[in-house]
Scaffold this active site. Structure first.
Site, PDB file in Angstrom:
ATOM      1  N   LYS A  76     -68.687 -28.446 -48.361  1.00 51.44           N
ATOM      2  CA  LYS A  76     -69.342 -27.922 -47.166  1.00 51.44           C
ATOM      3  C   LYS A  76     -70.550 -27.108 -47.630  1.00 51.44           C
ATOM      4  O   LYS A  76     -70.455 -26.369 -48.626  1.00 51.44           O
ATOM      5  CB  LYS A  76     -68.346 -27.038 -46.397  1.00 51.44           C
ATOM      6  CG  LYS A  76     -68.876 -26.496 -45.086  1.00 51.44           C
ATOM      7  CD  LYS A  76     -67.792 -25.716 -44.329  1.00 51.44           C
ATOM      8  CE  LYS A  76     -68.284 -25.199 -42.992  1.00 51.44           C
ATOM      9  NZ  LYS A  76     -67.230 -24.492 -42.239  1.00 51.44           N
ATOM     10  N   SER A 151     -66.506 -25.996 -37.469  1.00 46.79           N
ATOM     11  CA  SER A 151     -67.812 -26.156 -38.051  1.00 46.79           C
ATOM     12  C   SER A 151     -67.847 -27.099 -39.260  1.00 46.79           C
ATOM     13  O   SER A 151     -68.922 -27.571 -39.625  1.00 46.79           O
ATOM     14  CB  SER A 151     -68.347 -24.789 -38.491  1.00 46.79           C
ATOM     15  OG  SER A 151     -67.533 -24.221 -39.491  1.00 46.79           O
ATOM     16  N   SER A 175     -62.180 -23.961 -38.131  1.00 43.78           N
ATOM     17  CA  SER A 175     -63.193 -24.919 -38.586  1.00 43.78           C
ATOM     18  C   SER A 175     -62.759 -25.955 -39.605  1.00 43.78           C
ATOM     19  O   SER A 175     -63.523 -26.870 -39.900  1.00 43.78           O
ATOM     20  CB  SER A 175     -64.395 -24.165 -39.146  1.00 43.78           C
ATOM     21  OG  SER A 175     -65.184 -23.718 -38.082  1.00 43.78           O
TER      22      SER A 175
END
Ligand code: GLN
Length: 479
Positions: A76, A151, A175
């Protein structure tokens, strides 16, 4: 090759069925091919990954390898990495490359894993749909007119589309679990403090936790093993022994007490019954438990998280980090324009909310109240774990929604984390698992454990996956 899990790739690489170089050539070709439609990568690590793959091949040749040597992973874009930019999907950090490596990525690197690229996300991890990214929204591989969740949407989409067997994610309010559920993959949010936050760009420090997103539970166990443990660089990382997570995956669940939190099942539109009956067949006993303050988790979170974000993001001032406006007239103008230009709408909304609730006169009314509610929510879980070993509930209220559907209505967007947020407020571990389909879209459940009880969650999740095939389904357009 792209269909293999990490454990399968491990066996093939050790048997030298194919080289690391050919594996990475194949994956990088797929990433380049599909990223145009999915937009799940912000940065593709082509040349560097291929160089590392060649080094891994040499290491295999010399017999000098670890369990993870040559295995692919995506990170990420919130984890600082030395050889690639770290943008947090924000214009603010669009040109930032960290001078150091985060603990999570460093540990994986040291054990031989090779990063294929940095994945798309909501800006500074604020969002539930990946639509707040400065680099544009990521799409859900099951239906590209829908969001992948957020997210960590890019990580979830990349794993689901088989562009990488595994990815890292972070979970502040859901997330990892919410995008895992929307994309039909496995996602683990460890106990707060289990994994170091050092080098992970901070959103809400008392809630942020790094975790992993994989195709099955066995792979999640393998990766948690590699990243868990105390880190002197993170004062909130826990000094707590790390068990062997893979060793207990096959333990029997006979006699284990599974709790179903009542408020999570009221008016629930996601069908968790098939999974619950598998746990019953596996010998678990099922009990109803109460979590009386659960309904307060979203309002408490949306006071605490923005408060911490307003403080954490004050470092982006155009002086030391990030975007700087052109030709500032004076210092005030530099701050004002750099921040106005660098941050997107959702981040600004959170900074405003957080600054407001922390200000004199409002602190007691909002921030202190929210912290008191947080304590009550945590106590509810502590009480629940006196009578059950783990809990099961939904990850999300619905399946993946359409792109744009909730973008103009922040409150509805905030409610997509209604089942995940309480777990972060309490600091507990939770494991998201695919548990079927509704209208051809994946649905997910989460197993919630007591503090540092990841081993039991992984054990239970693995047992479920031994009996079911939901986690093996892949989106037809990306096979
Ligand atoms: N969707 C939640 C938020 O926007 C959670 C985000 C996260 O876990 N990083 O704050």
């Amino acid at each position: 090759m792209h269909q293999f899990t990490l454990s399968e790739l491990q066996q093939h690489l050790h048997a030298r069925d194919f080289s690391c170089r050919s594996l990475f050539e194949h994956l990088l070709t797929r990433i380049t091919q599909y990223n145009t439609s999915l937009n799940c990568f912000i940065h593709i690590n082509s040349d560097h990954a291929l160089q590392q793959a060649e080094l891994a091949d040499k290491a295999f040749h010399q017999g000098n390898v670890t369990a993870l040597t040559g295995l692919p992973i995506a990170h990420k874009d919130i984890f600082c990495t030395q050889h690639m930019p770290t943008t947090c999907a924000s214009k603010m950090l669009a040109n930032f490359t960290a001078p150091y490596e985060s603990t999570v990525t460093a540990k994986l690197l040291d054990q031989g894993m090779i990063c294929v690229g940095k994945t798309n996300m909501d800006e500074f991890a604020m969002g539930s749909s990946n639509e707040s990214s400065f680099f544009g929204p990521c799409k859900n591989p099951w239906d590209i007119s829908r969001v992948p969740g957020g997210s960590s949407g890019g990580s979830a989409a990349a794993v689901a589309a088989q562009l990488t067997p595994a990815a890292t994610g972070t979970d502040t309010g859901g997330s990892i679990r919410q995008p895992a559920a929307f994309c039909g993959i496995t996602g683990l949010k460890p106990t707060y403090g289990r994994v170091s936050r050092w080098g992970m760009v901070a959103f809400a420090s008392s809630l942020d936790q790094a975790g992993v997103m994989t195709r099955d539970v066995a792979d999640a166990a393998l990766l948690l093993q590699a990243i868990a443990g105390h880190d002197a660089k993170d004062a909130t990382s826990a000094i707590h022994p790390v068990p062997n997570y893979s060793a207990t995956l096959m333990q029997s669940l006979a006699g284990k007490r599974l709790g179903l939190p009542k408020p999570m099942f009221e008016n629930l539109q996601i069908d968790l019954e098939p999974a619950i009956s598998v746990f019953k067949q596996l010998g678990a006993t099922v009990h109803s438990v109460d979590l009386p303050h659960l309904a307060l988790s979203v309002p408490a979170y949306y006071v605490i998280a923005p408060a911490e974000c307003s403080s954490n993001l004050s470092r982006f001032d155009g002086v030391r980090f990030g975007h700087r406006c052109k030709d500032p007239a004076d210092l005030q103008d530099l701050y004002q324009r750099s921040r106005s230009e660098g941050f997107g709408a959702e981040v600004k909304r959170r900074i405003l909310m957080g600054t407001y609730t922390l200000s004199t006169g409002y602190y007691d009314a909002y921030y202190k109240k929210a912290q008191q509610i947080r304590r009550l929510i945590q106590q509810d879980f502590i009480d629940a774990f006196k009578s059950v070993d783990f809990l099961l509930g939904p990850c999300t209220p619905t399946t993946a929604f359409k792109l744009g559907e909730k973008q103009l209505d922040p409150l509805t967007m905030y409610l997509s984390d209604i089942y995940t947020i309480a777990i972060n407020l309490a600091g507990l571990p939770a494991l998201a698992l695919p548990c079927g389909f509704q209208q051809d879209l994946p649905i997910g459940l989460q197993l919630i454990g007591n503090f540092f009880d990841e081993a039991l969650l992984l054990n239970a999740g693995h047992q479920l996956q031994q009996q079911t095939h939901w986690h093996k389904a892949t989106p037809a357009s990306f096979n």
